[in-house]
Design a protein around this motif. Sequence first.
Motif, short mmCIF file in Angstrom:
data_model
loop_
_atom_site.label_atom_id
_atom_site.label_comp_id
_atom_site.label_asym_id
_atom_site.label_seq_id
_atom_site.Cartn_x
_atom_site.Cartn_y
_atom_site.Cartn_z
N LEU A 1 0.81 -1.21 0.00
CA LEU A 1 0.00 0.00 0.00
C LEU A 1 0.84 1.27 0.00
O LEU A 1 0.36 2.34 -0.35
CB LEU A 1 -0.96 0.00 1.19
N ARG A 2 2.09 1.17 0.38
CA ARG A 2 2.95 2.36 0.34
C ARG A 2 3.15 2.84 -1.11
O ARG A 2 3.50 3.99 -1.34
CB ARG A 2 4.31 2.04 0.97
N TYR A 3 2.90 1.94 -2.06
CA TYR A 3 3.04 2.29 -3.48
C TYR A 3 1.69 2.53 -4.16
O TYR A 3 1.64 2.72 -5.36
CB TYR A 3 3.78 1.18 -4.23
N PHE A 4 0.62 2.49 -3.35
CA PHE A 4 -0.72 2.54 -3.94
C PHE A 4 -0.96 3.82 -4.73
O PHE A 4 -1.53 3.79 -5.83
CB PHE A 4 -1.77 2.41 -2.83
N HIS A 5 -0.55 4.97 -4.20
CA HIS A 5 -0.82 6.22 -4.91
C HIS A 5 -0.03 6.30 -6.22
O HIS A 5 -0.52 6.84 -7.21
CB HIS A 5 -0.52 7.44 -4.03
N ASP A 6 1.18 5.73 -6.24
CA ASP A 6 1.96 5.71 -7.49
C ASP A 6 1.24 4.84 -8.53
O ASP A 6 1.16 5.20 -9.71
CB ASP A 6 3.36 5.15 -7.24
N TYR A 7 0.75 3.71 -8.07
CA TYR A 7 0.03 2.78 -8.95
C TYR A 7 -1.22 3.45 -9.53
O TYR A 7 -1.46 3.40 -10.75
CB TYR A 7 -0.33 1.53 -8.14
N ILE A 8 -2.02 4.10 -8.69
CA ILE A 8 -3.25 4.76 -9.14
C ILE A 8 -2.93 5.90 -10.11
O ILE A 8 -3.59 6.06 -11.14
CB ILE A 8 -4.06 5.28 -7.94
N ASP A 9 -1.92 6.69 -9.79
CA ASP A 9 -1.54 7.80 -10.67
C ASP A 9 -1.15 7.29 -12.06
O ASP A 9 -1.55 7.85 -13.08
CB ASP A 9 -0.37 8.59 -10.07
N LEU A 10 -0.36 6.22 -12.09
CA LEU A 10 0.08 5.66 -13.37
C LEU A 10 -1.07 5.03 -14.14
O LEU A 10 -1.15 5.13 -15.36
CB LEU A 10 1.19 4.63 -13.14
N LEU A 11 -1.96 4.37 -13.41
CA LEU A 11 -3.12 3.75 -14.06
C LEU A 11 -4.00 4.81 -14.72
O LEU A 11 -4.38 4.69 -15.88
CB LEU A 11 -3.93 2.97 -13.03
N ASN A 12 -4.31 5.87 -13.97
CA ASN A 12 -5.17 6.93 -14.50
C ASN A 12 -4.53 7.66 -15.67
O ASN A 12 -5.19 7.95 -16.68
CB ASN A 12 -5.52 7.93 -13.40
N ALA A 13 -3.25 7.97 -15.53
CA ALA A 13 -2.57 8.73 -16.57
C ALA A 13 -2.22 7.85 -17.78
O ALA A 13 -2.00 8.36 -18.87
CB ALA A 13 -1.29 9.35 -16.01
N GLY A 14 -2.18 6.53 -17.55
CA GLY A 14 -1.78 5.62 -18.62
C GLY A 14 -2.92 4.86 -19.24
O GLY A 14 -3.76 5.41 -19.94
#
Length: 274
Positions: A151-164
């Motif tokens: 979960l420490r990487y969750f915001h990075d994952y969501i940001d990349l998913l939305n932008a990608g």
Amino acid sequence: MGQQASKPEPGKTVQVIGAGLPRTGTASFSQALAILLDGPVYHGGTQTTIGPETNVLSWIDILNRAPVRSEADRKYIDETLRKVTAGYVGLTDTPNHCFVEELMDIYPDAKVICTVRNPDSWAVSIDKLSNTVTKGTNRFLRFALFLVPGLRYFHDYIDLLNAGRWGELYGPPDEGKVYIHGRAVWDRHMEYLHRVVPKAKLIFFDVRGGWEPLCKALDVPVPQDIEFPRINDAEATETFAKAQVRKGLLRWAVALGAAAVMAVGTIPAVRLFE
């Protein structure tokens, strides 16, 4: 969201590519597949949050290369998808439904099953999920979840998913924004599936139908004396989110408490009596 992460089993291969969007009964669908196909199912929302940290890190690597910009990107995505999904009998939920075309190339014999519900009620539900996800990416929660593996990487994952890939499929560039939620996502997802999946290969399934339509699609017998799994995705997600925040804050309390004790231990002893 499933109750616990699944573990891959050597020798198992993907038989079903779940093409349904989140909040379409993907958790119930996942458990049903695990029973019918006798093996672990990769539910994306569960695996990327409470599975081994390698899950979310692998998806971050994949999402960094989607949209595909080169043959090297395409090759990397295919190789990493193959590694992430090895040992499972089914793949469901986000981000799997965003990579149906690639997954069909890797598993050409797998059935493509899209879980569905009323599109308008889905739009309301996904709006609530979007609010939960947005809260999960604010500064306080980034701090709170920093000590929770995965979960420490969750915001990075969501940001990349939305932008990608999510933005690529559901938020055309000419509209100047990424559609994280709303009926437009549903409609564009259906257009995507009809475009990339052969008509004879695409199966739609409503979990409210229970065992019979799913067993017919998979050509397997209906389980006897086993109820069809019924999991409320919305309640499960909300309960999970609150539990993880509590876990994160507790770990911070322990870490800061330990640091305070160590700091006190370094203070020179004071002679109280002379």
